[in-house]
Scaffold this motif. Structure first.
Motif, PDB file in Angstrom:
ATOM      1  N   SER A  14       0.859  -1.185   0.000  1.00  0.00           N
ATOM      2  CA  SER A  14       0.000   0.000   0.000  1.00  0.00           C
ATOM      3  C   SER A  14       0.898   1.238   0.000  1.00  0.00           C
ATOM      4  O   SER A  14       1.937   1.262   0.653  1.00  0.00           O
ATOM      5  N   CYS A  15       0.496   2.271  -0.748  1.00  0.00           N
ATOM      6  CA  CYS A  15       1.337   3.460  -0.932  1.00  0.00           C
ATOM      7  C   CYS A  15       1.628   4.127   0.415  1.00  0.00           C
ATOM      8  O   CYS A  15       0.708   4.480   1.156  1.00  0.00           O
ATOM      9  N   ILE A  16       2.925   4.274   0.717  1.00  0.00           N
ATOM     10  CA  ILE A  16       3.309   4.862   2.007  1.00  0.00           C
ATOM     11  C   ILE A  16       3.150   6.377   2.002  1.00  0.00           C
ATOM     12  O   ILE A  16       3.204   7.016   3.040  1.00  0.00           O
ATOM     13  N   LEU A  17       2.955   6.964   0.819  1.00  0.00           N
ATOM     14  CA  LEU A  17       2.835   8.417   0.743  1.00  0.00           C
ATOM     15  C   LEU A  17       1.393   8.877   0.935  1.00  0.00           C
ATOM     16  O   LEU A  17       1.137   9.898   1.566  1.00  0.00           O
ATOM     17  N   CYS A  18       0.427   8.116   0.396  1.00  0.00           N
ATOM     18  CA  CYS A  18      -0.975   8.551   0.489  1.00  0.00           C
ATOM     19  C   CYS A  18      -1.802   7.597   1.350  1.00  0.00           C
ATOM     20  O   CYS A  18      -2.996   7.819   1.536  1.00  0.00           O
ATOM     21  N   GLY A  19      -1.165   6.546   1.862  1.00  0.00           N
ATOM     22  CA  GLY A  19      -1.893   5.590   2.698  1.00  0.00           C
ATOM     23  C   GLY A  19      -2.880   4.747   1.905  1.00  0.00           C
ATOM     24  O   GLY A  19      -3.804   4.155   2.470  1.00  0.00           O
TER      25      GLY A  19
ATOM     26  N   LYS B 202      -4.821   5.937  -0.649  1.00  0.00           N
ATOM     27  CA  LYS B 202      -5.927   6.722  -1.233  1.00  0.00           C
ATOM     28  C   LYS B 202      -5.694   7.023  -2.705  1.00  0.00           C
ATOM     29  O   LYS B 202      -6.635   7.249  -3.458  1.00  0.00           O
ATOM     30  N   GLY B 203      -4.437   7.045  -3.119  1.00  0.00           N
ATOM     31  CA  GLY B 203      -4.106   7.366  -4.512  1.00  0.00           C
ATOM     32  C   GLY B 203      -3.406   8.711  -4.609  1.00  0.00           C
ATOM     33  O   GLY B 203      -3.926   9.723  -4.118  1.00  0.00           O
ATOM     34  N   CYS B 204      -2.198   8.717  -5.208  1.00  0.00           N
ATOM     35  CA  CYS B 204      -1.447   9.963  -5.380  1.00  0.00           C
ATOM     36  C   CYS B 204      -0.604   9.872  -6.637  1.00  0.00           C
ATOM     37  O   CYS B 204      -0.651   8.873  -7.356  1.00  0.00           O
ATOM     38  N   MET B 205       0.203  10.902  -6.896  1.00  0.00           N
ATOM     39  CA  MET B 205       1.045  10.922  -8.093  1.00  0.00           C
ATOM     40  C   MET B 205       2.024   9.741  -8.103  1.00  0.00           C
ATOM     41  O   MET B 205       2.210   9.081  -9.123  1.00  0.00           O
ATOM     42  N   THR B 206       2.659   9.489  -6.943  1.00  0.00           N
ATOM     43  CA  THR B 206       3.701   8.455  -6.879  1.00  0.00           C
ATOM     44  C   THR B 206       3.141   7.066  -7.186  1.00  0.00           C
ATOM     45  O   THR B 206       3.770   6.279  -7.885  1.00  0.00           O
ATOM     46  N   CYS B 207       1.938   6.774  -6.668  1.00  0.00           N
ATOM     47  CA  CYS B 207       1.365   5.441  -6.901  1.00  0.00           C
ATOM     48  C   CYS B 207       0.449   5.450  -8.129  1.00  0.00           C
ATOM     49  O   CYS B 207      -0.304   4.502  -8.342  1.00  0.00           O
ATOM     50  N   LYS B 208       0.545   6.493  -8.913  1.00  0.00           N
ATOM     51  CA  LYS B 208      -0.266   6.656 -10.138  1.00  0.00           C
ATOM     52  C   LYS B 208      -1.760   6.457  -9.851  1.00  0.00           C
ATOM     53  O   LYS B 208      -2.473   5.793 -10.599  1.00  0.00           O
TER      54      LYS B 208
END
Ligand SMILES: [Zn+2]
Length: 333
Positions: free
Chosen positions: A255-260, A262-268
């Motif tokens: 799971s994306c460690i930057l947005c938890g 939810k979805g962000c730029m890094t995890c596209k």
């Protein structure tokens, strides 16, 4: 002024003079052309004749005393050891302290987690044979990764390893299970350098071989690593994939460690980050190192160190790791 007081005052000033220029100004004050003792000597001529002799003797004695004191103080100052130029009241100069490179920090932290799981640290060579980099890993002769566009070949059919999986082969060739190894190191691929590619980067390879391990053991080890390394709330998912040296094979997302998630730029905008490849060791690999058929089971996994360091610190450009710019590197000390 009384002549005794005048002498005392002059001697006092001389003894306190700590530098030649101060001493010189004291000399001028008393013995200069308009100095106090000089004036005294000059005034003797105007005294009544019966007083001249005694006053003259007193004034000359005063001049001699002061001159002697001046000479003595001059030589004392001249022989004094020079004062140190170090100002001990200033704050000190902070010594430069080295620190580990962010890539090295990831390797060390990962190594610490796997050490607690009983994995042994192993290093391998960077110049390898085709056998160890491809053939023993069940990579067929016509596989595109063997192409000279995807691998750096050296003289004599050797190559710069394009993956750390070569260490699996080196260890299994010389040792019998049970094995639990972690092998970090540099790998080379003729990629065009850009923000996410480099012709040299680092991988961490893991291998466990015994006679009973299962795919759920692989999941357990990877999940434990991800939670210890990235935080206890990290989730994982395993997607079916293909690697020649493992069967079945998976790609592991966390799971994306930057947005938890939810979805962000890094995890596209997916909420997931691809973090490693893994799988159960293919029986063909055991065969190529000479292990008896059907006797052993095991799993392997591999991940990119720079990718982890970039996710960890929010770094957007892989090239920053190799430029040796201290302004960049000091942020991680
Ligand atoms: Zn995200």
């Amino acid at each position: 002024m009384d002549i005794t007081n005048l002498i005392d005052e002059a001697l006092e000033k001389i003894s306190r003079a700590s530098a030649p220029d101060i001493l010189e100004s004291v000399r001028i004050e008393y013995l200069g052309r308009n100095g106090q003792i000089t004036k005294l000597l000059r005034s003797i001529g105007s005294l009544p004749s019966d007083q001249r002799s005694e006053a003259g003797q007193e004034a000359n004695a005063a001049r001699e005393k002061v001159e002697a004191a001046l000479t003595e103080q001059f030589s004392r100052i001249a022989h004094q050891p020079k004062k140190s130029k170090i100002d001990t009241t200033l704050p000190g100069i902070r010594p430069l302290r080295g620190a580990f490179h962010p890539v090295r920090q990831v390797i060390q932290d990962a190594r610490a987690v796997f050490r607690r799981l009983g994995f042994e640290f192993v290093e391998g060579r960077e110049v390898e044979t085709e056998f160890h980099n491809f053939t023993a890993l069940n990579i067929p002769l016509d596989h595109p990764s063997r192409d000279a566009f995807d691998t750096f070949y050296t003289k004599g059919k050797n190559l710069l390893r394009s993956q750390t999986s070569t260490v699996q082969i080196r260890v299994m060739e010389t040792r019998k299970p049970p094995l639990r190894i972690i092998a970090p190191g540099r790998v080379y691929r003729p990629d065009t350098v850009d923000a996410s590619h480099s012709f040299m980067f680092h991988q961490i390879e893991g291998l466990l071989v015994d006679d009973r391990s299962t795919f759920s053991d692989l999941k357990g080890v990877i999940n434990l690593f991800l939670r210890q390394f990235f935080g206890k709330n990290v989730k994982s998912r395993f997607r079916p994939h293909f690697f020649p040296f493992t069967e079945p094979s998976v790609e592991v997302d966390m799971s994306c460690i930057l947005c938890g998630g939810k979805g962000c730029m890094t995890c596209k905008r997916t909420g997931w980050l691809e973090i490693m490849g893994a799988g159960m060791v293919d029986p063909a690999v055991f065969q190529s190192v000479g292990y008896p058929s059907g006797k052993y089971r095991g799993f392997a996994f591999g991940m990119g160190v720079e990718r982890i360091a970039m996710l960890r610190h929010g770094i957007q450009d892989i090239r920053l790791f190799y430029e040796n710019d201290l302004n960049f590197l000091r942020q991680f000390s």
